[in-house]
Write an enzyme that holds these catalytic residues in place. Structure first.
Site, PDB file in Angstrom:
ATOM      1  N   CYS A 106      54.142  23.181  50.508  1.00 31.66           N
ATOM      2  CA  CYS A 106      53.332  21.951  50.546  1.00 31.66           C
ATOM      3  C   CYS A 106      54.021  20.821  51.296  1.00 31.66           C
ATOM      4  CB  CYS A 106      52.998  21.506  49.129  1.00 31.66           C
ATOM      5  SG  CYS A 106      52.095  22.754  48.216  1.00 31.66           S
ATOM      6  N   GLU A 127      50.260  26.843  54.519  1.00 27.74           N
ATOM      7  CA  GLU A 127      50.919  27.979  53.883  1.00 27.74           C
ATOM      8  C   GLU A 127      49.884  29.053  53.558  1.00 27.74           C
ATOM      9  OE1 GLU A 127      52.282  27.330  49.760  1.00 27.74           O
ATOM     10  OE2 GLU A 127      51.735  25.239  50.077  1.00 27.74           O
ATOM     11  N   HIS A 168      52.818  13.955  46.212  1.00 34.68           N
ATOM     12  CA  HIS A 168      52.182  15.271  46.379  1.00 34.68           C
ATOM     13  C   HIS A 168      51.524  15.611  45.046  1.00 34.68           C
ATOM     14  CE1 HIS A 168      51.402  19.418  46.881  1.00 34.68           C
ATOM     15  NE2 HIS A 168      52.395  19.835  46.117  1.00 34.68           N
TER      16      HIS A 168
HETATM   17  N1  COA Z   1      44.279  17.908  25.394  1.00 32.56           N
HETATM   18  C1  COA Z   1      45.089  17.190  26.197  1.00 32.56           C
HETATM   19  N2  COA Z   1      46.206  17.712  26.775  1.00 32.56           N
HETATM   20  C2  COA Z   1      46.487  19.012  26.555  1.00 32.56           C
HETATM   21  C3  COA Z   1      45.679  19.814  25.712  1.00 32.56           C
HETATM   22  C4  COA Z   1      44.527  19.216  25.121  1.00 32.56           C
HETATM   23  N3  COA Z   1      43.714  19.901  24.323  1.00 32.56           N
HETATM   24  N4  COA Z   1      46.216  21.055  25.676  1.00 32.56           N
HETATM   25  C5  COA Z   1      47.329  21.033  26.464  1.00 32.56           C
HETATM   26  N5  COA Z   1      47.490  19.803  26.971  1.00 32.56           N
HETATM   27  C6  COA Z   1      48.542  19.347  27.901  1.00 32.56           C
HETATM   28  C7  COA Z   1      49.920  19.838  27.549  1.00 32.56           C
HETATM   29  O1  COA Z   1      50.538  19.018  26.573  1.00 32.56           O
HETATM   30  C8  COA Z   1      50.609  19.758  28.910  1.00 32.56           C
HETATM   31  O2  COA Z   1      50.951  18.409  29.170  1.00 32.56           O
HETATM   32  P1  COA Z   1      52.423  18.069  29.732  1.00 32.56           P
HETATM   33  O3  COA Z   1      52.636  18.887  30.971  1.00 32.56           O
HETATM   34  O4  COA Z   1      52.368  16.598  29.999  1.00 32.56           O
HETATM   35  O5  COA Z   1      53.384  18.468  28.659  1.00 32.56           O
HETATM   36  C9  COA Z   1      49.480  20.108  29.887  1.00 32.56           C
HETATM   37  O6  COA Z   1      48.255  19.929  29.154  1.00 32.56           O
HETATM   38  C10 COA Z   1      49.536  21.530  30.376  1.00 32.56           C
HETATM   39  O7  COA Z   1      49.594  22.356  29.255  1.00 32.56           O
HETATM   40  P2  COA Z   1      50.520  23.660  29.292  1.00 32.56           P
HETATM   41  O8  COA Z   1      50.414  24.360  27.998  1.00 32.56           O
HETATM   42  O9  COA Z   1      51.904  23.254  29.740  1.00 32.56           O
HETATM   43  O10 COA Z   1      49.766  24.469  30.445  1.00 32.56           O
HETATM   44  P3  COA Z   1      50.103  25.823  31.100  1.00 32.56           P
HETATM   45  O11 COA Z   1      51.145  26.595  30.364  1.00 32.56           O
HETATM   46  O12 COA Z   1      48.794  26.472  31.330  1.00 32.56           O
HETATM   47  O13 COA Z   1      50.785  25.418  32.523  1.00 32.56           O
HETATM   48  C11 COA Z   1      50.798  24.575  34.778  1.00 32.56           C
HETATM   49  C12 COA Z   1      50.286  24.387  33.339  1.00 32.56           C
HETATM   50  C13 COA Z   1      50.463  23.341  35.592  1.00 32.56           C
HETATM   51  C14 COA Z   1      52.330  24.739  34.748  1.00 32.56           C
HETATM   52  C15 COA Z   1      50.147  25.814  35.383  1.00 32.56           C
HETATM   53  O14 COA Z   1      48.771  25.542  35.529  1.00 32.56           O
HETATM   54  C16 COA Z   1      50.708  26.190  36.733  1.00 32.56           C
HETATM   55  O15 COA Z   1      51.664  26.946  36.805  1.00 32.56           O
HETATM   56  N6  COA Z   1      50.118  25.661  37.836  1.00 32.56           N
HETATM   57  C17 COA Z   1      50.600  25.849  39.142  1.00 32.56           C
HETATM   58  C18 COA Z   1      51.838  25.012  39.273  1.00 32.56           C
HETATM   59  C19 COA Z   1      51.974  24.337  40.540  1.00 32.56           C
HETATM   60  O16 COA Z   1      51.021  23.867  41.119  1.00 32.56           O
HETATM   61  N7  COA Z   1      53.226  24.265  40.988  1.00 32.56           N
HETATM   62  C20 COA Z   1      53.517  23.634  42.182  1.00 32.56           C
HETATM   63  C21 COA Z   1      54.177  22.346  41.876  1.00 32.56           C
HETATM   64  S1  COA Z   1      54.476  21.619  43.387  1.00 32.56           S
END
Ligand code: COA
Length: 382
Positions: free
Chosen positions: A109, A77, A231
């Site tokens: 993906c 992609e 994945h």
């Molecule tokens: N210690 C441990 N864990 C922590 C933490 C800390 N200090 N602070 C946050 N976390 C955890 C949160 O609880 C959360 O866990 P959960 O998902 O099990 O609830 C995780 O870390 C992520 O935190 P969050 O606040 O939700 O992160 P974010 O708003 O930055 O978003 C993604 C995370 C993954 C959604 C973001 O990075 C993203 O959009 N990535 C691309 C998504 C992707 O790849 N999509 C394709 C899917 S196929």
């Protein structure tokens, strides 16, 4: 007739960013990245690497001399051309025969799994043929974005054949597709647009839907699996997928599935998102570090945003170690945040003016030397 993965190999870029460095720069608690997202390092892509060089790097580790490769499919992609298939450059770099069919396949993906299934069909038509499937991608979300921590890059190359050495793919699989806007990249963008939280929910829904339909269709149950590979856009996603099925269980089977998920996460945690290659890098990681024995069944959940999911299965062959490529991450060089950001911005992307890159700085065998007259210039270092 058994058909499946005969050989499998992986390559990534020569550089990585430690995600503790990224967390500090982005004013985040490092444990959010290390535990919450489940990533420790991510591949950093110099301007001298793209999906073609990564694909060639991975496929060059396969033993292709004795193979009868009829078709090369590059699943990606991160396409570099709207018209010409990236695989044609790869075919040239690898020195494959001109008597070959070459195409590129896309669906976020998911496309490596589609390619694997298309390859099975070709081999079923003529068992003497082998198909080279290469999943190659660069996951770019952008500097200082929510997805930045889940970037990565690399390629997984597989030879699909009759009587495969590594994994025989079983006949039944379940596909599921819906028009969903969780992640996409318009033609004018070099970085993905993503609704990350929504995407994780769609992923889990698609896993549940395909897995349960598979169980209904086959009469099998969870105990028929030694491992479930997922994945892994970031390794926590695999945990979310597995726990959606076994969160209530604490028995021997659930423990084994959790141990094997940890094994499948080990290498992806060090590299980041490979997009369509991620499931297959997880499979390699599982085969290197997990508790799976020949004759046992491995479930594979493939997911591509947009969205499409497939649950498929394979039986591990007794000869799997002969076809399983090594994983050489210790040769990579750590870069600091400034170097990562510079390399990120140097990416050829949509630029259209001539440019020459310093290929001497890149230790890789296959390199992108620049752009001349709108044509990418590739080199093989001997
Ligand atoms: N210690 C441990 N864990 C922590 C933490 C800390 N200090 N602070 C946050 N976390 C955890 C949160 O609880 C959360 O866990 P959960 O998902 O099990 O609830 C995780 O870390 C992520 O935190 P969050 O606040 O939700 O992160 P974010 O708003 O930055 O978003 C993604 C995370 C993954 C959604 C973001 O990075 C993203 O959009 N990535 C691309 C998504 C992707 O790849 N999509 C394709 C899917 S196929």
């Amino acid at each position: 007739m058994k058909i499946g993965i005969d050989q499998i190999a992986f390559a990534t870029t020569p550089y990585y960013l430690d995600l503790v460095d990224l967390a500090q720069a982005r004013d985040e608690d490092p444990n959010k990245y290390l535990i919450g997202i489940g990533q420790s390092k991510q591949a950093v892509v110099p301007p001298t690497q793209d999906i073609v060089t990564l694909a060639a790097q991975a496929a060059s580790q396969l033993n292709l001399t004795a193979a009868n490769i009829s078709t090369l499919i590059v699943a990606t992609e991160s396409g570099i051309d709207q018209s010409k298939a990236a695989g044609i450059y790869v075919k040239q770099l690898l020195g494959l025969s001109d008597f070959i069919r070459v195409v590129e396949v896309k669906e976020a993906c998911y496309s490596a799994t589609a390619s694997l299934q298309f390859a099975r069909g070709l081999v079923a038509l003529n068992p003497a043929e082998q198909v080279l499937v290469i999943a190659s991608d660069i996951a770019r979300y952008g500097l200082k974005t929510g997805g930045e921590v889940t970037q990565g890059a690399g390629a997984v190359a597989m030879v699909i054949s009759a009587n495969p050495k590594v994994l025989s793919i079983e006949p039944v699989s379940v596909n599921y597709t819906q028009d969903v806007m969780d992640f996409w990249r318009p033609n004018y963008a070099t970085e993905a647009m993503v609704d990350g939280k929504y995407s994780t929910n769609v992923y889990i829904d698609f896993f549940q839907t395909t897995f349960h339909r598979y169980l209904e269709q086959t009469g099998r149950e969870l105990a028929d699996f030694a491992a479930l590979a997922f994945h892994l856009p970031f390794t926590k996603m695999g945990k979310k997928g597995l726990e959606s099925e076994i969160s209530e269980r604490d028995d021997e089977l659930a423990t084994r599935l959790r141990v094997n998920l940890t094994a499948a996460q080990l290498v992806p945690r060090e590299v980041g998102n490979l997009y369509t290659g991620s499931l297959y890098l997880g499979l390699m990681s599982l085969l290197h570090h997990g508790d799976v024995k020949p004759g046992e069944r491995i479930g594979l959940f493939s997911y591509g945003s947009g969205a499409e999911g497939e649950f498929l299965t394979g039986i591990l062959e007794s000869t799997y170690q002969a076809g399983l490529g090594g994983i050489a991450l210790d040769q990579r060089q750590r870069v600091d945040l400034a170097t990562y950001e510079t390399m990120f911005k140097q990416h050829l992307g949509l630029k259209s003016t001539d440019v020459t890159f310093n290929v001497d700085a890149d230790p890789s065998r296959f390199v992108l030397a620049g752009l001349k007259h709108h044509q990418r210039q590739y080199q093989v270092k001997e």
